[in-house]
Design a protein around this motif. Structure first.
Motif, mmCIF file in Angstrom:
data_model
loop_
_atom_site.group_PDB
_atom_site.id
_atom_site.type_symbol
_atom_site.label_atom_id
_atom_site.label_comp_id
_atom_site.label_asym_id
_atom_site.label_seq_id
_atom_site.Cartn_x
_atom_site.Cartn_y
_atom_site.Cartn_z
ATOM 1 N N TYR A 195 0.828 -1.217 0.000
ATOM 2 C CA TYR A 195 0.000 0.000 0.000
ATOM 3 C C TYR A 195 0.856 1.259 0.000
ATOM 4 N N PRO A 205 -7.020 -0.298 1.049
ATOM 5 C CA PRO A 205 -8.146 -0.884 0.302
ATOM 6 C C PRO A 205 -8.328 -2.373 0.632
ATOM 7 N N LYS A 261 -6.929 -8.387 0.886
ATOM 8 C CA LYS A 261 -7.266 -9.762 0.476
ATOM 9 C C LYS A 261 -6.107 -10.423 -0.262
ATOM 10 N N GLU A 262 -5.540 -9.677 -1.205
ATOM 11 C CA GLU A 262 -4.464 -10.235 -2.024
ATOM 12 C C GLU A 262 -3.226 -10.538 -1.181
ATOM 13 N N GLY A 315 -16.253 -8.579 4.238
ATOM 14 C CA GLY A 315 -15.733 -9.393 3.146
ATOM 15 C C GLY A 315 -15.298 -10.767 3.620
ATOM 16 N N SER A 364 -9.184 -4.718 -1.274
ATOM 17 C CA SER A 364 -8.600 -5.573 -2.321
ATOM 18 C C SER A 364 -7.118 -5.840 -2.052
#
Length: 433
Positions: free
Chosen positions: A126, A281, A286-287, A253, A283
């Motif tokens: 990030y 974020p 999660k990744e 999520g 996303s």
């Protein structure tokens, strides 16, 4: 330009900090005993010079950082005093160094290293992130936004820090050579909480953290209660663990991690809470969570013929229980074999019954001789005292390590904070002959 000289550079925190300064283009070197430790591999890979302890290493143009393990009896510390060169202790130096970043301390009796590694893995995708992990891993970025570091409660070292944030994973009684009882440990964490500047992320499932007092907001996470961040619908398969996250009752999520065991879900929740607060974020979270490779000596696996060998730092009954649970979830139906080396006489004495109870979860138990420490070389307790409390357990040495071949399809867990790796190495060498 000053040279940073690390007295006791092979210590895990010292090794990591030396790597960070080196990555930031400072001149770094260090000294230590000549025995080989796994922490020196990354130092050597980066070309950081390591010298044996000798007073000739000390020069007037150096900034000296000393490990808490080496006091005034160390010849280099003594030489520095005679030359009038200040010696900064590792926790003090790190505490001053943190001021230039958004700093995040990861504290707790268990799970510090894994959580620090996981958090830095997510944050660095990030914004530029430097980190210091207790397995001897350190990485520095000159333009870092974040600095993530492991903050150890032993001897209240973490009171040297004034971080922006703190993650607190749990509070348990450990280090009985220093702490008097669980209340003494709780008071240390209370003192640490008072030094945090922006916010605390704490495990609500931990009874001692539920009553934490602080002048900054506390965000709680957990599985059992209704917290700010909750994990629900936890499922395991051969690829890892999947669960849903709720934030204050709203679904956030579904996340998948490669690890197993309740403790890994909790560590992940702590990371999600901190990252959500810093607006990472979903996303990215999660990744990065799904791709986390793990940290050294925390359920580090390798296939060895028909067996699985696992190297793990577990040295407290709570950690042994968590490691055995992970193995059982990942390898259902296979023999779980514990090879355990107790670390320090005082810890073994204090938790003798608890060690026995946690080890009983394994199918077979092998015990290695107690590993002393720099502070206590021997005690009246022997490994036979633990053996007497674990039914059918056996004592094993490097010489008769070949006995482990009997567990043809077993998952062999080599657990301990001493030099348990030498037993695994002896086994691999013996079986390869």
């Amino acid at each position: 330009m000053t040279t940073y000289h690390f007295i006791g550079i092979k210590g895990s925190g010292m090794s990591a900090l030396a790597q960070i300064l080196h990555d930031m283009n400072f001149k770094v070197q260090g000294s230590d005993v000549e025995k080989r430790f796994f922490t020196q591999n990354p130092l050597e890979n980066k070309g950081i010079p390591i010298y044996p302890f000798q007073k000739e290493n000390i020069k007037k143009d150096q900034t000296l950082i000393a490990s808490a393990a080496y006091g005034e009896e160390n010849e280099e510390v003594k030489e520095a005093q005679e030359l009038g060169i200040p010696v900064q202790r590792y926790p003090y130096f790190l505490g001053q160094f943190l001021g230039q970043f958004t700093s995040i301390a990861v504290a707790g009796s268990h799970g510090k290293t894994s959580t620090t590694g996981l958090l830095s893995h997510v944050l660095e995708a990030y914004k530029p992130t430097s980190y210091l992990i207790g397995d001897g891993t350190g990485k520095g970025e000159e333009n870092s936004r974040f600095f993530v570091f492991e903050a150890c409660e032993y001897r209240r070292h973490f009171l040297q820090y004034e971080p922006d944030y703190a993650i607190m994973t749990n509070i348990d009684f450990d280090h009985p050579d220093y702490f008097k009882d669980i209340e003494d440990v709780v008071s240390a964490f209370e003192e640490m909480a008072a030094k945090v500047k922006k916010g605390i992320v704490a495990c609500g499932d931990d009874e001692h953290l539920q009553t934490l007092n602080a002048s900054v907001p506390i965000m709680y996470y957990g599985i059992d209660g209704k917290y700010d961040f909750n994990a629900e619908n936890i499922e395991y398969d051969e690829n890892g663990t999947t669960f849903d996250v709720q934030i204050r009752g709203d679904r956030f999520g579904t996340f998948t991690i490669p690890g197993f065991g309740r403790h890994n879900v909790l560590n992940t929740l702590a990371v999600i809470a901190l990252c959500h607060y810093e607006e990472v974020p979903a996303s990215v979270m999660k990744e990065q969570l799904a791709s986390f490779p793990g940290v050294k000596r925390r359920f580090t696996e390798k296939s060895f013929g028909s067996q699985i060998l696992v190297d793990d730092y577990a040295h407290h009954p709570t950690e042994i229980k968590a490691t055995l649970e992970s193995a059982q979830q990942k390898y259902p139906g296979r023999e779980i074999v514990a090879v355990f080396q107790p670390h320090t006489f005082s810890r073994t004495q204090t938790f003798l019954d608890e060690f026995a109870e946690s080890l009983k979860a394994a199918d077979y138990v092998y015990l290695c001789d107690i590993f002393g420490s720099a502070r206590e070389k021997k005690g009246s307790l022997t490994i036979e005292d633990l053996q007497a409390k674990v039914p059918d357990s056996r004592i094993i040495t490097e010489e008769d390590i070949h006995k482990l071949t009997a567990h043809e399809n077993g998952v062999l867990l080599f657990m301990g904070a001493g030099d348990i790796q030498k037993f695994q190495q002896a086994y691999e060498d013996r079986k390869a002959e």
